[in-house]
Motif scaffolding. Structure first.
Motif, PDB file in Angstrom:
ATOM      1  N   ALA A  46      73.167 -35.319 -66.445  1.00  0.00           N
ATOM      2  CA  ALA A  46      72.391 -33.738 -66.247  1.00  0.00           C
ATOM      3  C   ALA A  46      70.908 -35.416 -66.739  1.00  0.00           C
ATOM      4  O   ALA A  46      70.220 -35.034 -66.398  1.00  0.00           O
ATOM      5  CB  ALA A  46      72.492 -32.402 -67.232  1.00  0.00           C
ATOM      6  N   ARG A  50      67.287 -35.703 -64.987  1.00  0.00           N
ATOM      7  CA  ARG A  50      66.358 -34.820 -65.096  1.00  0.00           C
ATOM      8  C   ARG A  50      65.658 -36.036 -64.745  1.00  0.00           C
ATOM      9  O   ARG A  50      64.336 -36.453 -64.634  1.00  0.00           O
ATOM     10  CB  ARG A  50      66.894 -34.501 -66.850  1.00  0.00           C
ATOM     11  CG  ARG A  50      66.994 -33.068 -66.108  1.00  0.00           C
ATOM     12  CD  ARG A  50      67.289 -32.806 -67.926  1.00  0.00           C
ATOM     13  NE  ARG A  50      68.213 -31.629 -67.834  1.00  0.00           N
ATOM     14  CZ  ARG A  50      69.226 -31.666 -68.490  1.00  0.00           C
ATOM     15  NH1 ARG A  50      69.362 -32.389 -69.712  1.00  0.00           N
ATOM     16  NH2 ARG A  50      69.928 -29.965 -69.123  1.00  0.00           N
ATOM     17  N   HIS A  58      72.507 -24.210 -63.981  1.00  0.00           N
ATOM     18  CA  HIS A  58      72.941 -23.734 -64.994  1.00  0.00           C
ATOM     19  C   HIS A  58      73.245 -22.619 -63.957  1.00  0.00           C
ATOM     20  O   HIS A  58      73.028 -21.684 -63.916  1.00  0.00           O
ATOM     21  CB  HIS A  58      72.702 -23.635 -66.124  1.00  0.00           C
ATOM     22  CG  HIS A  58      72.891 -24.684 -66.740  1.00  0.00           C
ATOM     23  ND1 HIS A  58      73.017 -25.565 -67.500  1.00  0.00           N
ATOM     24  CD2 HIS A  58      71.175 -25.080 -66.842  1.00  0.00           C
ATOM     25  CE1 HIS A  58      72.382 -26.578 -68.032  1.00  0.00           C
ATOM     26  NE2 HIS A  58      71.295 -26.755 -67.562  1.00  0.00           N
ATOM     27  N   ILE A  95      74.884 -21.162 -72.789  1.00  0.00           N
ATOM     28  CA  ILE A  95      75.717 -22.481 -72.756  1.00  0.00           C
ATOM     29  C   ILE A  95      75.307 -24.045 -74.368  1.00  0.00           C
ATOM     30  O   ILE A  95      74.258 -23.672 -74.936  1.00  0.00           O
ATOM     31  CB  ILE A  95      74.331 -23.098 -72.322  1.00  0.00           C
ATOM     32  CG1 ILE A  95      74.219 -22.340 -70.187  1.00  0.00           C
ATOM     33  CG2 ILE A  95      74.404 -24.603 -71.316  1.00  0.00           C
ATOM     34  CD1 ILE A  95      73.641 -22.438 -69.653  1.00  0.00           C
ATOM     35  N   GLY A 100      71.829 -28.188 -72.332  1.00  0.00           N
ATOM     36  CA  GLY A 100      70.519 -27.645 -72.557  1.00  0.00           C
ATOM     37  C   GLY A 100      70.744 -25.742 -72.764  1.00  0.00           C
ATOM     38  O   GLY A 100      71.562 -24.964 -73.020  1.00  0.00           O
ATOM     39  N   PRO A 101      70.314 -25.073 -71.580  1.00  0.00           N
ATOM     40  CA  PRO A 101      68.770 -25.721 -70.642  1.00  0.00           C
ATOM     41  C   PRO A 101      67.439 -26.134 -71.062  1.00  0.00           C
ATOM     42  O   PRO A 101      67.504 -25.535 -71.917  1.00  0.00           O
ATOM     43  CB  PRO A 101      68.578 -24.136 -69.417  1.00  0.00           C
ATOM     44  CG  PRO A 101      69.080 -23.233 -70.705  1.00  0.00           C
ATOM     45  CD  PRO A 101      70.247 -23.823 -71.768  1.00  0.00           C
ATOM     46  N   GLU A 102      67.578 -27.147 -70.434  1.00  0.00           N
ATOM     47  CA  GLU A 102      66.377 -27.244 -70.759  1.00  0.00           C
ATOM     48  C   GLU A 102      65.287 -27.005 -70.380  1.00  0.00           C
ATOM     49  O   GLU A 102      65.526 -26.822 -69.155  1.00  0.00           O
ATOM     50  CB  GLU A 102      66.790 -29.568 -70.457  1.00  0.00           C
ATOM     51  CG  GLU A 102      67.347 -30.202 -71.436  1.00  0.00           C
ATOM     52  CD  GLU A 102      66.708 -30.511 -72.458  1.00  0.00           C
ATOM     53  OE1 GLU A 102      65.471 -30.087 -73.416  1.00  0.00           O
ATOM     54  OE2 GLU A 102      67.509 -30.581 -73.176  1.00  0.00           O
ATOM     55  N   ASP A 105      64.575 -27.077 -66.189  1.00  0.00           N
ATOM     56  CA  ASP A 105      65.903 -26.703 -65.712  1.00  0.00           C
ATOM     57  C   ASP A 105      66.062 -25.382 -64.989  1.00  0.00           C
ATOM     58  O   ASP A 105      65.135 -24.569 -65.367  1.00  0.00           O
ATOM     59  CB  ASP A 105      67.517 -26.475 -66.661  1.00  0.00           C
ATOM     60  CG  ASP A 105      68.104 -28.022 -67.327  1.00  0.00           C
ATOM     61  OD1 ASP A 105      67.455 -29.140 -66.591  1.00  0.00           O
ATOM     62  OD2 ASP A 105      68.973 -27.993 -68.103  1.00  0.00           O
ATOM     63  N   VAL A 107      68.741 -21.467 -64.337  1.00  0.00           N
ATOM     64  CA  VAL A 107      69.265 -20.864 -64.626  1.00  0.00           C
ATOM     65  C   VAL A 107      69.585 -20.004 -63.604  1.00  0.00           C
ATOM     66  O   VAL A 107      68.975 -18.402 -63.640  1.00  0.00           O
ATOM     67  CB  VAL A 107      69.492 -20.452 -65.968  1.00  0.00           C
ATOM     68  CG1 VAL A 107      70.783 -19.340 -66.564  1.00  0.00           C
ATOM     69  CG2 VAL A 107      69.013 -21.323 -67.058  1.00  0.00           C
TER      70      VAL A 107
END
Length: 200
Positions: A46, A50, A58, A95, A100-102, A105, A107
């Motif tokens: 991931a 990124r 995700h 998660i 993450g989620p960053e 990201d 979802v």
């Protein structure tokens, strides 16, 4: 080495209720994921996506608290209803922080069904990002990943399985599904080779 065309990383069902479940429920899957270093290796993959400004998605299970839309018409559906698993607002659906989620990201969550495209905006998310190649990781090679791969192929995507970022309920089940089903739908490769073929 030819770069993948417009790739996105799609991480399937990497959630606490499956990766760190209570005793008995999905314990085999959790043990396989831990033993294969799935979280650490997927997190590295991931980061590579990124760092190249490529999408990381995700795909999660988040059942409604009132269980509307859920049916006991499969073993997994029946178990989720009876055990009240993967319910919104609970630890189950979280998660792991390593993944993450960053903020960049995406979802995609589903409340019903067994596969990532069912009843979700996943396809629209990917097409709006002009994605052509899905690199799939996560769990499980028993059900979710074959379903995801099949539905992606039907929609015209190329699919790559980052095999060492995946796990099944047993090592034998994993190997069987990879060799006999996922090999028919995806290009199977280790995460290090995926990183080597990312554009940018």
């Amino acid at each position: 080495m030819t770069a993948y065309e417009a790739p996105a990383l799609v991480i399937s069902e990497c959630q606490q209720g499956l990766l760190d479940p209570p005793p008995g429920a999905f314990s085999g899957l959790a043990a396989q994921a831990a033993g294969r270093g799935l979280i650490e290796r997927t997190a590295e993959l991931a980061r590579a996506f990124r760092s190249r400004s490529l999408p990381v998605v995700h795909c999660t299970i988040v059942h409604r608290a009132d269980q509307k839309g859920m049916l006991p018409n499969s073993y997994l559906g029946k178990m989720a209803i009876e055990e009240r698993m993967m319910v919104e607002g609970t630890r189950d659906v979280q998660i792991p922080a390593e993944l993450g989620p960053e903020p960049t990201d995406l979802v995609s969550s589903r409340a019903t069904g067994l596969t990532a495209f069912y009843g979700t905006d996943l396809d629209a998310m990917l097409r709006l990002q002009r994605v052509r190649t899905l690199v799939v990781a996560g769990i499980s090679t028993n059900v979710a990943l074959p379903g995801l791969a099949l539905e992606a192929v039907n929609r015209g995507y190329d699919v790559v399985l980052a095999e060492d970022c995946t796990a099944g309920t047993t090592a034998e089940d994993h190997r069987y599904m990879v060799d006999n089903l996922l090999a028919m739908l995806t290009r199977i490769t280790p995460a290090a080779d995926v990183i080597g073929r990312l554009p940018g």
